[in-house]
Design a protein around this motif. Sequence first.
Motif, PDB file in Angstrom:
ATOM      1  N   PRO A 398      19.107  48.938  54.904  1.00  0.00           N
ATOM      2  CA  PRO A 398      18.444  47.644  55.056  1.00  0.00           C
ATOM      3  C   PRO A 398      19.519  46.561  55.178  1.00  0.00           C
ATOM      4  N   TYR A 399      19.275  45.579  56.024  1.00  0.00           N
ATOM      5  CA  TYR A 399      20.320  44.592  56.302  1.00  0.00           C
ATOM      6  C   TYR A 399      20.781  43.856  55.046  1.00  0.00           C
ATOM      7  N   PHE A 400      19.890  43.807  54.030  1.00  0.00           N
ATOM      8  CA  PHE A 400      20.253  43.051  52.824  1.00  0.00           C
ATOM      9  C   PHE A 400      21.099  43.877  51.852  1.00  0.00           C
ATOM     10  N   ARG A 401      21.315  45.176  52.179  1.00  0.00           N
ATOM     11  CA  ARG A 401      22.223  45.969  51.338  1.00  0.00           C
ATOM     12  C   ARG A 401      23.620  45.855  51.930  1.00  0.00           C
ATOM     13  N   ILE A 402      24.449  45.076  51.274  1.00  0.00           N
ATOM     14  CA  ILE A 402      25.798  44.834  51.781  1.00  0.00           C
ATOM     15  C   ILE A 402      26.795  45.290  50.712  1.00  0.00           C
ATOM     16  N   PHE A 403      27.593  46.294  51.054  1.00  0.00           N
ATOM     17  CA  PHE A 403      28.571  46.794  50.084  1.00  0.00           C
ATOM     18  C   PHE A 403      29.539  45.674  49.692  1.00  0.00           C
ATOM     19  N   ASN A 404      29.746  45.526  48.411  1.00  0.00           N
ATOM     20  CA  ASN A 404      30.771  44.600  47.929  1.00  0.00           C
ATOM     21  C   ASN A 404      32.071  45.391  47.802  1.00  0.00           C
ATOM     22  N   PRO A 405      33.118  45.035  48.567  1.00  0.00           N
ATOM     23  CA  PRO A 405      34.336  45.849  48.544  1.00  0.00           C
ATOM     24  C   PRO A 405      34.975  45.946  47.159  1.00  0.00           C
ATOM     25  N   LEU A 406      34.847  44.907  46.332  1.00  0.00           N
ATOM     26  CA  LEU A 406      35.427  44.956  44.979  1.00  0.00           C
ATOM     27  C   LEU A 406      34.661  45.947  44.102  1.00  0.00           C
ATOM     28  N   THR A 407      33.333  45.925  44.212  1.00  0.00           N
ATOM     29  CA  THR A 407      32.519  46.871  43.437  1.00  0.00           C
ATOM     30  C   THR A 407      32.777  48.299  43.890  1.00  0.00           C
ATOM     31  N   GLN A 408      32.818  48.515  45.219  1.00  0.00           N
ATOM     32  CA  GLN A 408      33.083  49.844  45.766  1.00  0.00           C
ATOM     33  C   GLN A 408      34.452  50.347  45.304  1.00  0.00           C
ATOM     34  N   SER A 409      35.404  49.446  45.279  1.00  0.00           N
ATOM     35  CA  SER A 409      36.771  49.785  44.898  1.00  0.00           C
ATOM     36  C   SER A 409      36.849  50.249  43.449  1.00  0.00           C
ATOM     37  N   THR A 410      36.260  49.465  42.537  1.00  0.00           N
ATOM     38  CA  THR A 410      36.343  49.825  41.109  1.00  0.00           C
ATOM     39  C   THR A 410      35.525  51.076  40.815  1.00  0.00           C
ATOM     40  N   ARG A 411      34.463  51.293  41.593  1.00  0.00           N
ATOM     41  CA  ARG A 411      33.607  52.455  41.350  1.00  0.00           C
ATOM     42  C   ARG A 411      34.231  53.751  41.860  1.00  0.00           C
TER      43      ARG A 411
END
Length: 481
Positions: A398-411
């Motif tokens: 869905p267009y409103f799901r936008i990965f946050n690079p900082l969250t992805q990075s820490t996870r």
Amino acid sequence: MQLLWLRSDLRQHDNTALSAAAERGPVIAVFLISPQQWLSHDDAPCKVDFWLRNLRTLSDSLKQLNIPLLIRTAPTWEQAPSVLSELCQQFDIHAVHANQEYGINETRRDDAVAQTLEAQGIEFHRYLDQLLFQPGSILTQSGSYFQVFSQFRRICYNRLHMAMPALVTAPAGQTPLPIEHDFIPESVEGFATPSDTLQALWPAGEDEAQRRLATFTDEQIHYYQDERDLPAKPGTSQLSTYLAAGVISPRQCLHAALRSNNGEFESGSPGVFTWISELLWREFYKHILVGYPRVSRHRAFRPETEYLPWRDAPNELAAWKQGRTGFPIIDAAIRQLLATGWMHNRLRMVVAMFLTKNLLIDWREGERFFMQHLIDGDLAANNGGWQWSSSTGTDSVPYFRIFNPLTQSTRFDPEGLFIKHWLPELSDLNKKEVHNPALVGGLFGGVDYPAPMVNLSQSRDRALSAFKHLPSRQMLEVGHG
């Protein structure tokens, strides 16, 4: 005499066209070098080099079968019919055998070859080989191609339960022919030779592909579901390069995966189920290429997204391509791509979503850049992945799901090991700071690393607004009615 036309099927074993040709009589093989065509397709220099290296190992194994491998040049695919026709006249060829390829240019090329050869009384046979199912054989109840992967996968699993695609028997040796093997060039004009370091990461040949498959399915596959998203771990098979060039087949991969799970699909090891799903994603995107040819023409799968107000931001695009965005996980992933010709799959999504959502730059810019550098570059998979990430494609987020690079990075890189490997300038930062060096600021003298090029929250809002104001598909259909 039979002619085997090799393309993206550079192997001797489980090669449908090769085995079919050998059953009908003496075989010679040919590979066409098409530099202008490859440039127009944005094929990466490291990928072209990988083809040449695999042709050399394949030539050696075909020699054992007394099958000569010839090399011809057709600068673009428009010359393929005349080049093959001339070859057929020269060697009194009765039939040409080739494994099917997909994409609009590939289909047009093969149709033109078939027409030319058949006009001369030469048969042209095409075989299902790089897929498990013929495109057009997995359809919805209304007879259209699936647009949602989960539904497509369910039908595939039902079919595989009923009948597994069998491995094709490799041909036996034939009586030697008075035809010399052609020399395989070291390089092709227009494509630089990659570094020794990059070449060493991807040794050529079926033996290497089979070794990787065996190593992965012996043990690592059972951890695949848990470790495939962790770029610092060797959690993926790294077979995509060999699959893209056809050095290994999806049938061989499927059989090996099932052997490691006592023949089970859904039950048993979750890792096996997840990895087979990845093979089916590859299948799905190739079916999409056939069912919806517009994606071969650089068009969005979802027509309404053609109206997105993409930004013309050459400096930001250049910074993204150079790994200078100020977001370490993005920059590390880009550096991995530039150095190795490959990028971890989770990071392909993160990097693509950053470009298309946070920078609001057209997905086609990213798709092209990836193809120009990926050793496993594949039109269907690359286009499918980019359109999925940018919410313009099939089964897209869905267009409103936008990965946050900082969250992805820490996870997914919690200790920052992947980041520190590719961004050694950040190696002194602790595991919190390494994901966002802006936290350090000037307090400790700072680090030699750019500031974040965009405000994540504001850029997210900008993307949401752009998508929210798109015309609906229904409105477009009314407008075209």
